[in-house]
Scaffold this motif. Sequence first.
Motif, PDB file in Angstrom:
ATOM      1  N   ILE A  37     -11.648  44.974  35.406  1.00  8.18           N
ATOM      2  CA  ILE A  37     -11.067  45.972  34.515  1.00  8.18           C
ATOM      3  C   ILE A  37     -11.736  47.321  34.763  1.00  8.18           C
ATOM      4  O   ILE A  37     -12.879  47.393  35.233  1.00  8.18           O
ATOM      5  CB  ILE A  37     -11.225  45.552  33.029  1.00  8.18           C
ATOM      6  N   GLY A  38     -11.013  48.392  34.456  1.00  9.50           N
ATOM      7  CA  GLY A  38     -11.567  49.736  34.615  1.00  9.50           C
ATOM      8  C   GLY A  38     -10.536  50.761  34.209  1.00  9.50           C
ATOM      9  O   GLY A  38      -9.384  50.420  33.919  1.00  9.50           O
ATOM     10  N   ASP A  92      -6.624  40.454  37.249  1.00  2.32           N
ATOM     11  CA  ASP A  92      -6.482  41.912  37.324  1.00  2.32           C
ATOM     12  C   ASP A  92      -5.916  42.419  36.002  1.00  2.32           C
ATOM     13  O   ASP A  92      -4.769  42.136  35.654  1.00  2.32           O
ATOM     14  CB  ASP A  92      -5.537  42.256  38.487  1.00  2.32           C
ATOM     15  N   LEU A  93      -6.739  43.151  35.258  1.00  2.00           N
ATOM     16  CA  LEU A  93      -6.351  43.627  33.933  1.00  2.00           C
ATOM     17  C   LEU A  93      -5.861  45.072  33.979  1.00  2.00           C
ATOM     18  O   LEU A  93      -6.266  45.847  34.840  1.00  2.00           O
ATOM     19  CB  LEU A  93      -7.535  43.516  32.975  1.00  2.00           C
ATOM     20  N   GLN A 128     -16.563  45.275  35.431  1.00  2.00           N
ATOM     21  CA  GLN A 128     -16.085  46.569  34.943  1.00  2.00           C
ATOM     22  C   GLN A 128     -16.302  47.615  36.015  1.00  2.00           C
ATOM     23  O   GLN A 128     -17.429  47.852  36.449  1.00  2.00           O
ATOM     24  CB  GLN A 128     -16.791  46.988  33.655  1.00  2.00           C
ATOM     25  N   LEU A 129     -15.217  48.250  36.431  1.00  2.27           N
ATOM     26  CA  LEU A 129     -15.281  49.254  37.486  1.00  2.27           C
ATOM     27  C   LEU A 129     -15.404  50.645  36.890  1.00  2.27           C
ATOM     28  O   LEU A 129     -14.658  51.017  35.980  1.00  2.27           O
ATOM     29  CB  LEU A 129     -14.023  49.181  38.365  1.00  2.27           C
ATOM     30  N   ILE A 130     -16.361  51.415  37.417  1.00  2.00           N
ATOM     31  CA  ILE A 130     -16.585  52.788  36.984  1.00  2.00           C
ATOM     32  C   ILE A 130     -16.676  53.671  38.220  1.00  2.00           C
ATOM     33  O   ILE A 130     -17.347  53.320  39.194  1.00  2.00           O
ATOM     34  CB  ILE A 130     -17.873  52.906  36.140  1.00  2.00           C
ATOM     35  N   ASP A 131     -16.002  54.806  38.198  1.00  2.00           N
ATOM     36  CA  ASP A 131     -15.999  55.742  39.320  1.00  2.00           C
ATOM     37  C   ASP A 131     -17.385  56.357  39.478  1.00  2.00           C
ATOM     38  O   ASP A 131     -17.877  57.041  38.579  1.00  2.00           O
ATOM     39  CB  ASP A 131     -14.959  56.846  39.059  1.00  2.00           C
ATOM     40  N   PHE A 155     -20.442  42.692  34.783  1.00  2.00           N
ATOM     41  CA  PHE A 155     -21.007  43.102  36.068  1.00  2.00           C
ATOM     42  C   PHE A 155     -20.377  44.449  36.405  1.00  2.00           C
ATOM     43  O   PHE A 155     -19.176  44.539  36.655  1.00  2.00           O
ATOM     44  CB  PHE A 155     -20.681  42.053  37.134  1.00  2.00           C
ATOM     45  N   VAL A 156     -21.182  45.511  36.376  1.00  6.18           N
ATOM     46  CA  VAL A 156     -20.657  46.854  36.597  1.00  6.18           C
ATOM     47  C   VAL A 156     -20.618  47.159  38.092  1.00  6.18           C
ATOM     48  O   VAL A 156     -21.612  46.996  38.804  1.00  6.18           O
ATOM     49  CB  VAL A 156     -21.489  47.917  35.858  1.00  6.18           C
ATOM     50  N   ILE A 157     -19.453  47.602  38.554  1.00  3.16           N
ATOM     51  CA  ILE A 157     -19.265  47.978  39.953  1.00  3.16           C
ATOM     52  C   ILE A 157     -18.887  49.454  40.000  1.00  3.16           C
ATOM     53  O   ILE A 157     -17.940  49.885  39.344  1.00  3.16           O
ATOM     54  CB  ILE A 157     -18.152  47.131  40.610  1.00  3.16           C
ATOM     55  N   ALA A 158     -19.659  50.224  40.746  1.00  3.08           N
ATOM     56  CA  ALA A 158     -19.410  51.662  40.874  1.00  3.08           C
ATOM     57  C   ALA A 158     -18.554  51.905  42.111  1.00  3.08           C
ATOM     58  O   ALA A 158     -19.016  51.758  43.243  1.00  3.08           O
ATOM     59  CB  ALA A 158     -20.729  52.427  40.979  1.00  3.08           C
ATOM     60  N   THR A 159     -17.296  52.231  41.891  1.00  2.00           N
ATOM     61  CA  THR A 159     -16.329  52.355  42.983  1.00  2.00           C
ATOM     62  C   THR A 159     -16.376  53.725  43.666  1.00  2.00           C
ATOM     63  O   THR A 159     -17.000  54.663  43.175  1.00  2.00           O
ATOM     64  CB  THR A 159     -14.908  52.115  42.463  1.00  2.00           C
TER      65      THR A 159
END
Length: 211
Positions: A37-38, A92-93, A128-131, A155-159
């Motif tokens: 999600i993001g 995929d949310l 959780q995706l964060i730019d 789990f934070v993923i920085a895209t």
Amino acid sequence: MIENKKEMINIIGAEYIASAVKPEQFPEEKMLEIAFIGRSNVGKSSLINSLTRTRNLARISGTPGKTQTINFFKLRAKYYEDESVKDFYLVDLPGYGYAKTGKSARKIWASFIEKYFLTSEQIYCVCQLIDIRHDPMQSDIDMFKWLVKNNLPVFVIATKADKISKNAVNKNIARIKKALGVPELMILPYSSVKNDGRSYLLDFIGEALVE
């Protein structure tokens, strides 16, 4: 930037299973779920396609708010060590923070996303995706705190890590940690263009399937 390395598993199959807006539409077959999600346009579809190495598995769009359902993909993972195979759902949310159809649609989306999070017994983790290019927006912070409050592992993923210099990656990661209020939080920088971070994400999934 996290360098690529030899991963624990290989994704050998990926297929779309179902789209849902209510529990009755969720897949009947139960298996471990890893949700993504993001905010809209955070690069979620690109990351999913990078992870699975399946072009257009998740549709990429320049239009924010395009994903309006909870989409289930069945992925097949093969372990390099013993060649065993395990299946799981990548979920995929819809993106939060924007809905072209307006506030009423956002409320509806928020309702069924919340219901999914609170009723599914198969969720292992919410990615959780964060730019990485920007400080987290209030909606990012609110989502993170809501997930933690409801005891959902995050789990934070920085895209979009390829969009900034290597020197800026650590600096921006630190800013994200500060904004989320968790200085010790592990955050994975990810580039869907270069596949940087993919091996670490695969290892994370591989360990989840073992558990």
